[in-house]
Design an enzyme around this catalytic site. Structure first.
Site, PDB file in Angstrom:
ATOM      1  CE  LYS A 120      -4.588  -1.692   0.309  1.00 28.08           C
ATOM      2  NZ  LYS A 120      -5.037  -1.901  -1.313  1.00 28.08           N
ATOM      3  CG  ASP A 170      -3.646  -0.298  -4.304  1.00 28.85           C
ATOM      4  OD1 ASP A 170      -4.002  -0.011  -5.409  1.00 28.85           O
ATOM      5  OD2 ASP A 170      -4.800  -1.222  -3.453  1.00 28.85           O
ATOM      6  CD  GLU A 174      -4.638  -2.463  -7.041  1.00 29.04           C
ATOM      7  OE1 GLU A 174      -6.330  -2.032  -6.665  1.00 29.04           O
ATOM      8  OE2 GLU A 174      -4.213  -3.357  -7.499  1.00 29.04           O
ATOM      9  CG  ASP A 190      -9.116  -2.177  -7.396  1.00 29.66           C
ATOM     10  OD1 ASP A 190     -11.065  -2.219  -7.425  1.00 29.66           O
ATOM     11  OD2 ASP A 190      -8.963  -1.999  -6.155  1.00 29.66           O
ATOM     12  CE  LYS A 231     -12.024  -4.273  -4.878  1.00 31.11           C
ATOM     13  NZ  LYS A 231     -10.955  -3.774  -5.315  1.00 31.11           N
TER      14      LYS A 231
END
Length: 352
Positions: free
Chosen positions: A157, A184, A210, A234, A257
């Site tokens: 992260k 991400d 990401e 995403d 997802k």
């Protein structure tokens, strides 16, 4: 046909801070349907677990499940254009497809592979470990622990600290482990910061970055592609949709997802479109319970040569719907090989 519903609340191991607030529990419904297939009644179980910021509210989810559209009942139903109640649709459609694959005496992954015109599904899927926003030493230590436990891909992260600090964290992980590294940013960077980060990460052999820009910055994301590190989206998939991402050329990788998209069928249809366009799909959960988590594993298994997926999320829950039937072993998850999603493992939650 209204399904059987079993409400649940699952505590998280620790509160999770997101842009839409802090999540302390996951609430939703087990969904049970009985399909009349080949003159016989077959059961199927799904899970609808709404997530703030990604799907409808819990109340809207329940309302949709109490009065589902007739189209949701058809095994071969085409998804409507971006359902307004994707979690409800996911729960119902997972149940219907579970019943169909049980009736066909095959795992759900085989049914999904056939729908996507993909070859025989994999027996296991690679998964990534997620490393939180610690300092340099904490980040490197967490990455070493993940790799020592068998993970071959770690996702860091980033975006909370300065870009210089994040570059130092990634460099420390690169020096500490021999593994694929992803980062991400959750859409937190502006263009200048994202450009600096992407160029630095390319030199550190990062697999992909990401959501380096906000979800609606498709043109900017497209401009970041081709700079030596893959660009993954995403939030852009959730907010703008697959077609907009593909039309803009905004990604090398797209995160799917199933709960937020509206079902495993929507996810596999999206995977087909992505692979045809040369974009790699990656499957993740929305911190779901055991039933939906297993369903996401089946989706991932149906996609040929899938990259490591973000479905190793069971340990984020302090409680679950039942035993974890898709545990992580040496950085991979074995696909349940019984009938349907997880066989009859959860039937007794809905039927006496």
């Amino acid at each position: 046909m209204s399904p059987l519903l079993d409400p649940f609340a699952l505590d998280l191991e620790r509160p999770l801070s997101t842009a839409d607030g802090t999540i302390e529990e996951r609430r939703g419904f087990l969904v049970g349907v009985e399909q009349s297939l080949v003159g016989e009644c077959v059961r199927g179980v799904g899970e609808a677990t709404p997530l703030l910021g990604w799907t409808e509210s819990l109340d809207a989810c329940e309302a949709a499940l109490r009065d589902p559209p007739e189209a949701w009942q058809r095994v071969d139903a085409d998804p409507e254009e971006r359902s307004s109640t994707p979690a409800a649709r996911h729960g119902y459609r997972l149940a219907v497809l579970d019943a169909e694959s049980r009736d066909q005496n095959c795992p759900l992954a085989a049914l999904l592979a056939e729908r996507g015109d993909f070859p025989k599904p994999a027996e296991s899927v690679p998964v990534n470990a997620t490393v939180g926003d610690g300092d340099v030493e904490e980040t490197a230590a967490a990455a070493r622990e993940a790799v020592d436990s068998g993970f071959e891909t770690v996702k860091l992260k980033v975006g909370v600290r300065s870009v210089e600090a994040d570059i130092d964290r990634v460099r420390a992980v690169r020096e500490a482990v021999d593994a694929a590294i992803r980062v991400d940013a959750n859409g937190t960077w502006d263009w200048q910061t994202a450009e600096e980060a992407v160029d630095a990460f390319a030199s550190l052999d990062v697999e992909h970055v990401e959501q380096p820009l906000p979800a609606d910055s498709l043109a900017g994301l497209a401009d970041l592609c081709g700079r030596g590190v893959d660009i993954a989206v995403d939030e852009s998939v959730g907010e703008r949709g697959i077609d907009a991402v593909l039309d803009a050329g905004a990604a090398d990788v797209a995160v799917l997802k199933p709960m937020a998209l509206g079902g495993p069928d929507v996810a596999i249809d999206a995977a087909r479109r992505l692979t045809d366009a040369g974009v790699d799909p990656v499957v993740t959960t929305t911190i779901d319970g055991a039933v939906a988590r297993a369903g996401a594993v089946h989706v991932a298994a149906a996609i040929p040569d899938v990259r490591a997926c973000g479905v190793a999320t069971g340990d984020l829950l302090a409680s679950d719907l039942g035993p974890d039937l898709v545990p992580v072993v040496d950085g991979r998850i074995t696909v349940p090989d019984g009938l349907g999603n997880v066989g009859a493992a959860f039937d007794d939650r809905l039927w006496d």
